[in-house]
Design a protein around this motif. Structure first.
Motif, PDB file in Angstrom:
ATOM      1  N   ASP A  93       0.835  -1.203   0.000  1.00 29.47           N
ATOM      2  CA  ASP A  93       0.000   0.000   0.000  1.00 29.47           C
ATOM      3  C   ASP A  93       0.873   1.258   0.000  1.00 29.47           C
ATOM      4  O   ASP A  93       0.583   2.241  -0.696  1.00 29.47           O
ATOM      5  N   GLU A  94       1.934   1.218   0.779  1.00 35.37           N
ATOM      6  CA  GLU A  94       2.817   2.388   0.878  1.00 35.37           C
ATOM      7  C   GLU A  94       3.510   2.671  -0.444  1.00 35.37           C
ATOM      8  O   GLU A  94       3.626   3.826  -0.869  1.00 35.37           O
ATOM      9  N   ILE A  95       3.956   1.620  -1.125  1.00 30.72           N
ATOM     10  CA  ILE A  95       4.612   1.808  -2.424  1.00 30.72           C
ATOM     11  C   ILE A  95       3.636   2.398  -3.436  1.00 30.72           C
ATOM     12  O   ILE A  95       3.975   3.320  -4.188  1.00 30.72           O
ATOM     13  N   ALA A  96       2.415   1.869  -3.450  1.00 30.06           N
ATOM     14  CA  ALA A  96       1.423   2.270  -4.454  1.00 30.06           C
ATOM     15  C   ALA A  96       0.744   3.586  -4.123  1.00 30.06           C
ATOM     16  O   ALA A  96       0.182   4.237  -5.008  1.00 30.06           O
ATOM     17  N   GLY A  97       0.770   3.973  -2.854  1.00 28.70           N
ATOM     18  CA  GLY A  97       0.073   5.184  -2.458  1.00 28.70           C
ATOM     19  C   GLY A  97      -1.430   5.013  -2.380  1.00 28.70           C
ATOM     20  O   GLY A  97      -2.180   5.990  -2.342  1.00 28.70           O
ATOM     21  N   ARG A  98      -1.877   3.791  -2.331  1.00 28.98           N
ATOM     22  CA  ARG A  98      -3.297   3.473  -2.187  1.00 28.98           C
ATOM     23  C   ARG A  98      -3.413   2.031  -1.705  1.00 28.98           C
ATOM     24  O   ARG A  98      -2.421   1.300  -1.650  1.00 28.98           O
ATOM     25  N   ARG A  99      -4.605   1.623  -1.375  1.00 35.29           N
ATOM     26  CA  ARG A  99      -4.831   0.252  -0.945  1.00 35.29           C
ATOM     27  C   ARG A  99      -4.671  -0.703  -2.129  1.00 35.29           C
ATOM     28  O   ARG A  99      -5.233  -0.472  -3.196  1.00 35.29           O
ATOM     29  N   VAL A 100      -3.896  -1.754  -1.945  1.00 36.97           N
ATOM     30  CA  VAL A 100      -3.660  -2.755  -2.989  1.00 36.97           C
ATOM     31  C   VAL A 100      -4.196  -4.102  -2.515  1.00 36.97           C
ATOM     32  O   VAL A 100      -3.792  -4.602  -1.456  1.00 36.97           O
ATOM     33  N   LEU A 101      -5.095  -4.677  -3.294  1.00 37.31           N
ATOM     34  CA  LEU A 101      -5.616  -6.011  -3.018  1.00 37.31           C
ATOM     35  C   LEU A 101      -5.171  -6.934  -4.148  1.00 37.31           C
ATOM     36  O   LEU A 101      -5.306  -6.591  -5.326  1.00 37.31           O
ATOM     37  N   VAL A 102      -4.632  -8.079  -3.784  1.00 35.01           N
ATOM     38  CA  VAL A 102      -4.051  -8.993  -4.769  1.00 35.01           C
ATOM     39  C   VAL A 102      -4.841 -10.298  -4.799  1.00 35.01           C
ATOM     40  O   VAL A 102      -5.034 -10.952  -3.774  1.00 35.01           O
ATOM     41  N   LYS A 103      -5.280 -10.675  -5.993  1.00 33.86           N
ATOM     42  CA  LYS A 103      -5.971 -11.949  -6.212  1.00 33.86           C
ATOM     43  C   LYS A 103      -4.924 -12.949  -6.699  1.00 33.86           C
ATOM     44  O   LYS A 103      -4.487 -12.920  -7.848  1.00 33.86           O
ATOM     45  N   PRO A 104      -4.486 -13.894  -5.843  1.00 33.77           N
ATOM     46  CA  PRO A 104      -3.366 -14.768  -6.191  1.00 33.77           C
ATOM     47  C   PRO A 104      -3.799 -16.043  -6.924  1.00 33.77           C
ATOM     48  O   PRO A 104      -3.850 -17.129  -6.343  1.00 33.77           O
ATOM     49  N   ILE A 136      -7.165  -3.430  -7.428  1.00 31.78           N
ATOM     50  CA  ILE A 136      -7.099  -4.889  -7.330  1.00 31.78           C
ATOM     51  C   ILE A 136      -6.208  -5.400  -8.453  1.00 31.78           C
ATOM     52  O   ILE A 136      -6.399  -5.038  -9.619  1.00 31.78           O
ATOM     53  N   ALA A 137      -5.216  -6.216  -8.117  1.00 36.29           N
ATOM     54  CA  ALA A 137      -4.300  -6.783  -9.111  1.00 36.29           C
ATOM     55  C   ALA A 137      -4.397  -8.297  -9.079  1.00 36.29           C
ATOM     56  O   ALA A 137      -4.328  -8.907  -8.011  1.00 36.29           O
ATOM     57  N   VAL A 138      -4.563  -8.897 -10.237  1.00 36.55           N
ATOM     58  CA  VAL A 138      -4.646 -10.356 -10.340  1.00 36.55           C
ATOM     59  C   VAL A 138      -3.265 -10.893 -10.677  1.00 36.55           C
ATOM     60  O   VAL A 138      -2.714 -10.591 -11.744  1.00 36.55           O
ATOM     61  N   CYS A 139      -2.685 -11.674  -9.764  1.00 35.18           N
ATOM     62  CA  CYS A 139      -1.422 -12.379 -10.038  1.00 35.18           C
ATOM     63  C   CYS A 139      -1.797 -13.709 -10.681  1.00 35.18           C
ATOM     64  O   CYS A 139      -2.285 -14.614 -10.010  1.00 35.18           O
ATOM     65  N   THR A 140      -1.549 -13.825 -11.970  1.00 35.95           N
ATOM     66  CA  THR A 140      -2.198 -14.871 -12.750  1.00 35.95           C
ATOM     67  C   THR A 140      -1.517 -16.223 -12.739  1.00 35.95           C
ATOM     68  O   THR A 140      -2.156 -17.239 -13.023  1.00 35.95           O
ATOM     69  N   GLY A 141      -0.205 -16.275 -12.453  1.00 38.48           N
ATOM     70  CA  GLY A 141       0.463 -17.568 -12.494  1.00 38.48           C
ATOM     71  C   GLY A 141       1.739 -17.586 -11.695  1.00 38.48           C
ATOM     72  O   GLY A 141       2.372 -16.544 -11.486  1.00 38.48           O
ATOM     73  N   GLY A 142       2.134 -18.775 -11.249  1.00 38.52           N
ATOM     74  CA  GLY A 142       3.336 -18.918 -10.438  1.00 38.52           C
ATOM     75  C   GLY A 142       4.301 -19.966 -10.948  1.00 38.52           C
ATOM     76  O   GLY A 142       5.144 -20.450 -10.197  1.00 38.52           O
ATOM     77  N   ASN A 143       4.216 -20.308 -12.224  1.00 38.78           N
ATOM     78  CA  ASN A 143       5.068 -21.366 -12.770  1.00 38.78           C
ATOM     79  C   ASN A 143       6.377 -20.784 -13.306  1.00 38.78           C
ATOM     80  O   ASN A 143       6.591 -20.657 -14.506  1.00 38.78           O
ATOM     81  N   VAL A 144       7.240 -20.423 -12.380  1.00 41.87           N
ATOM     82  CA  VAL A 144       8.516 -19.791 -12.715  1.00 41.87           C
ATOM     83  C   VAL A 144       9.649 -20.781 -12.487  1.00 41.87           C
ATOM     84  O   VAL A 144       9.621 -21.570 -11.540  1.00 41.87           O
ATOM     85  N   ASP A 145      10.643 -20.737 -13.351  1.00 40.50           N
ATOM     86  CA  ASP A 145      11.819 -21.582 -13.160  1.00 40.50           C
ATOM     87  C   ASP A 145      12.514 -21.217 -11.854  1.00 40.50           C
ATOM     88  O   ASP A 145      12.646 -20.033 -11.512  1.00 40.50           O
ATOM     89  N   ALA A 146      12.972 -22.223 -11.130  1.00 39.94           N
ATOM     90  CA  ALA A 146      13.552 -22.000  -9.803  1.00 39.94           C
ATOM     91  C   ALA A 146      14.768 -21.078  -9.842  1.00 39.94           C
ATOM     92  O   ALA A 146      14.932 -20.208  -8.977  1.00 39.94           O
ATOM     93  N   ASP A 147      15.634 -21.250 -10.837  1.00 40.49           N
ATOM     94  CA  ASP A 147      16.847 -20.430 -10.909  1.00 40.49           C
ATOM     95  C   ASP A 147      16.494 -18.960 -11.132  1.00 40.49           C
ATOM     96  O   ASP A 147      17.086 -18.070 -10.510  1.00 40.49           O
ATOM     97  N   LEU A 148      15.547 -18.707 -12.042  1.00 40.71           N
ATOM     98  CA  LEU A 148      15.126 -17.327 -12.305  1.00 40.71           C
ATOM     99  C   LEU A 148      14.505 -16.717 -11.055  1.00 40.71           C
ATOM    100  O   LEU A 148      14.787 -15.561 -10.706  1.00 40.71           O
ATOM    101  N   PHE A 149      13.683 -17.496 -10.373  1.00 40.71           N
ATOM    102  CA  PHE A 149      13.029 -16.984  -9.169  1.00 40.71           C
ATOM    103  C   PHE A 149      14.058 -16.656  -8.089  1.00 40.71           C
ATOM    104  O   PHE A 149      14.008 -15.585  -7.468  1.00 40.71           O
ATOM    105  N   ALA A 150      14.997 -17.561  -7.867  1.00 33.47           N
ATOM    106  CA  ALA A 150      16.026 -17.332  -6.853  1.00 33.47           C
ATOM    107  C   ALA A 150      16.865 -16.102  -7.179  1.00 33.47           C
ATOM    108  O   ALA A 150      17.152 -15.282  -6.300  1.00 33.47           O
TER     109      ALA A 150
END
Length: 320
Positions: free
Chosen positions: A25-36, A299-313
């Motif tokens: 919220d502080e970064i965005a300057g408003r309330r942020v709700l995330v749909k994971p 409201i932000a929709v985080c649509t997917g989490g299938n990331v390669d482990a090395d890239l994520f790390a």
């Protein structure tokens, strides 16, 4: 169709929550709700559309099998839905897709056929040939009514959850490729939460939807690969999805690849969720393009989490 898809998905899809963090919220300057939707079966919202489409087939057609083309998330959604219905599935995937997505699709029981995306080979042509040879039903990743209906169930949940949070007006940011999720959510919001406005978000250099909404006609990307946001790289918006988005959506938003990676790191640090770059562009827009967003909440929709482990790390280390 969206409400009917929701009934068929009952007990099969996960109802993902709305998450929040005062740090975001502080970064965005408003309330942020995330749909994971990264917490959905197979790691993305695509399971909703896959189940909707497979479950809508008549039993004899379904028994012959289905075919789909995808860089990975639609592939896994259809593969799991087909397996749970006892139907064979063939998935056509680009040879430059993340290895994790290719491996997961095979592990779900689907036959994977690779095509040369960087070389310009047409996935549609490959799909048409195999489907005609084997009598399979093609389930398109976004320009398919039952797929759009399944993705639209995300919007029904957002409408209900936003009301519970006291949010009746504002922008709903959606990671957008061909527009199946965006158009589905937009229709659901029109019916159940007309004060909320769907807005597509894309990575820089692959902003065909944003440009199409400006021009009023379907625009095409010059490149078809070469982005870490592979999950939402498509040639152009769909012929079914674009008119819906043109009628219902606000202006598109475009983020850089670095902004998407920063959002990946922040989602992990502040929300404790794993998001792939293409699934994080909506959150990136909410955090880093606040001047282009309206309302006291987003409201932000985080649509997917299938990331390669090395890239994520590497990402969470670099942007810690």
């Amino acid at each position: 169709m969206i409400r009917a898809a929701a009934q068929r998905l009952e007990g099969h899809a996960r109802r993902t929550p709305l998450l929040s963090s005062p740090f975001l919220d502080e970064i965005a300057g408003r309330r942020v709700l995330v749909k994971p939707e990264c917490l959905q079966h197979t790691g993305s919202f695509k399971f909703r559309g896959g189940w909707s489409a497979v479950s809508a087939l008549d039993p004899e057609t379904r028994k012959r099998g289905v075919i789909a083309f995808s860089s990975g998330n639609h592939a896994q959604g259809v593969a799991l839905a087909a397996a749970q219905h006892g139907a064979p599935a063939v998935i056509i995937m680009p040879n430059d897709a993340p290895q994790l997505k290719i491996d997961n699709t095979r592990a779900l029981g689907a036959e994977v056929v690779l095509y040369d995306r960087p070389g310009g080979e047409s996935r549609e042509a490959v799909g048409d040939r195999i489907s005609s040879e084997r009598g399979l039903t093609l389930i398109r990743p976004y320009d398919e009514p039952q797929v759009i209906a399944g993705q639209g169930t995300t919007g029904l949940e957002i409408a209900e959850q936003a009301r519970a949070e006291g949010v009746e007006t504002g922008d709903v940011l959606i990671c957008c490729g061909g527009g199946g999720l965006t158009s589905g959510i937009a229709m659901a919001l029109e019916a159940d939460a007309p004060g909320l406005r769907a807005r597509p978000v894309e990575p820089e250099g692959f902003d065909d939807v944003a440009r199409s909404l400006i021009s009023g006609g379907i625009e095409t990307n010059n490149r078809q690969s070469g982005s870490l946001c592979d999950a939402i790289i498509t040639p152009s918006p769909g012929e079914i999805t674009f008119p819906i988005m043109s009628r219902l959506c606000g202006p598109g938003l475009v983020v850089t690849e670095e902004e998407a990676l920063r959002a990946v790191a922040l989602a992990f640090k502040r929300l404790k969720i794993v998001v792939e770059p293409g699934g994080a562009v909506a959150l990136a827009a909410a955090l880093f393009h606040a001047d282009k967003i309206e309302g006291d909440a987003v409201i932000a929709v985080c649509t997917g989490g299938n990331v390669d482990a090395d890239l994520f790390a590497d990402t969470i280390t670099k942007y810690d």
